[in-house]
Design a protein around this motif. Structure first.
Motif, PDB file in Angstrom:
ATOM      1  N   ALA A 176       3.211   5.533   7.427  1.00 24.61           N
ATOM      2  CA  ALA A 176       2.683   4.862   8.610  1.00 24.61           C
ATOM      3  C   ALA A 176       3.625   4.873   9.810  1.00 24.61           C
ATOM      4  CB  ALA A 176       2.305   3.419   8.266  1.00 24.61           C
ATOM      5  N   SER A 210       0.828  -1.196   0.000  1.00 23.22           N
ATOM      6  CA  SER A 210       0.000   0.000   0.000  1.00 23.22           C
ATOM      7  C   SER A 210       0.869   1.255   0.000  1.00 23.22           C
ATOM      8  CB  SER A 210      -0.888  -0.007   1.253  1.00 23.22           C
ATOM      9  OG  SER A 210      -1.450   1.255   1.488  1.00 23.22           O
ATOM     10  N   ASN A 211       0.407   2.309  -0.652  1.00 18.29           N
ATOM     11  CA  ASN A 211       1.117   3.589  -0.604  1.00 18.29           C
ATOM     12  C   ASN A 211       1.194   4.120   0.820  1.00 18.29           C
ATOM     13  OD1 ASN A 211       1.676   3.695  -3.314  1.00 18.29           O
ATOM     14  ND2 ASN A 211      -0.210   4.784  -3.817  1.00 18.29           N
ATOM     15  N   GLU A 212       0.230   3.753   1.639  1.00 16.66           N
ATOM     16  CA  GLU A 212       0.175   4.236   3.028  1.00 16.66           C
ATOM     17  C   GLU A 212       1.362   3.757   3.851  1.00 16.66           C
ATOM     18  OE1 GLU A 212      -0.917   6.501   6.032  1.00 16.66           O
ATOM     19  OE2 GLU A 212      -1.829   6.554   4.042  1.00 16.66           O
ATOM     20  N   SER A 263      -5.302  -1.142   3.527  1.00 17.42           N
ATOM     21  CA  SER A 263      -4.465  -0.217   2.766  1.00 17.42           C
ATOM     22  C   SER A 263      -4.749   1.250   3.065  1.00 17.42           C
ATOM     23  CB  SER A 263      -4.649  -0.461   1.258  1.00 17.42           C
ATOM     24  OG  SER A 263      -4.189  -1.751   0.916  1.00 17.42           O
ATOM     25  N   ASN A 264      -5.731   1.527   3.886  1.00 17.91           N
ATOM     26  CA  ASN A 264      -6.097   2.914   4.170  1.00 17.91           C
ATOM     27  C   ASN A 264      -5.250   3.509   5.292  1.00 17.91           C
ATOM     28  OD1 ASN A 264      -7.857   0.893   5.572  1.00 17.91           O
ATOM     29  ND2 ASN A 264      -8.335   2.677   6.804  1.00 17.91           N
ATOM     30  N   ARG A 265      -5.307   4.820   5.421  1.00 20.63           N
ATOM     31  CA  ARG A 265      -4.598   5.521   6.501  1.00 20.63           C
ATOM     32  C   ARG A 265      -5.258   5.164   7.832  1.00 20.63           C
ATOM     33  NH1 ARG A 265      -1.526  10.610   6.490  1.00 20.63           N
ATOM     34  NH2 ARG A 265      -1.358  11.249   8.638  1.00 20.63           N
TER      35      ARG A 265
END
Length: 133
Positions: free
Chosen positions: A33, A27-29, A69-71
């Motif tokens: 993180a 994930s881009n997150e 995959s979310n913030r």
């Protein structure tokens, strides 16, 4: 995990509802993180690999692990009828501050706030992908 392995042989895991979410390392997150980016993704991948090795071919327990995959806007942990809750704090660059020694709230899962947290967690859970696919 030995306990969970034993319970997984019983119908409905003997009433145990066990769910674990890991941040998806693709994930881009993952780049936002943790403050220490030099080691975070590697440690995350190692931890996921270790979990997969421990769970092995147990198909019941494999269904208990997903990747999101979310913030991460909230930290929600449920143990029995208790919710452990905190909101992460971010620095001016949008990176999360370390949570060590941070304050957490503890409240009942059956309270209004507890029900909201369970609903939020399950929403993320339902959108997450299975870790063993």
């Amino acid at each position: 995990f030995e306990y969970l392995d034993q319970k997984s042989a019983q119908p409905d895991m003997a009433g145990i509802d066990f769910k674990v979410l890991f941040l998806n390392p693709t994930s881009n997150e993952v780049h936002f993180a943790h403050k220490d980016q030099e080691i975070f993704e590697q440690e995350l991948r190692t931890t996921i690999s270790r979990a997969k090795k421990i769970i092995g071919s147990n198909k019941i327990l494999q269904q208990c692990f997903k990747m999101y995959s979310n913030r991460r806007e909230e930290i929600i942990i449920r143990v029995d009828n208790c919710i452990i809750y905190a909101k992460p704090h971010f620095d001016i660059n949008g990176m999360p501050n370390i949570m060590t020694n941070s304050k957490f709230e503890v409240f009942s899962a059956s309270s209004t706030k507890g029900k909201e947290c369970i609903k939020k967690y399950l929403s993320v859970w339902n959108e997450a992908i299975n870790m063993f696919n």
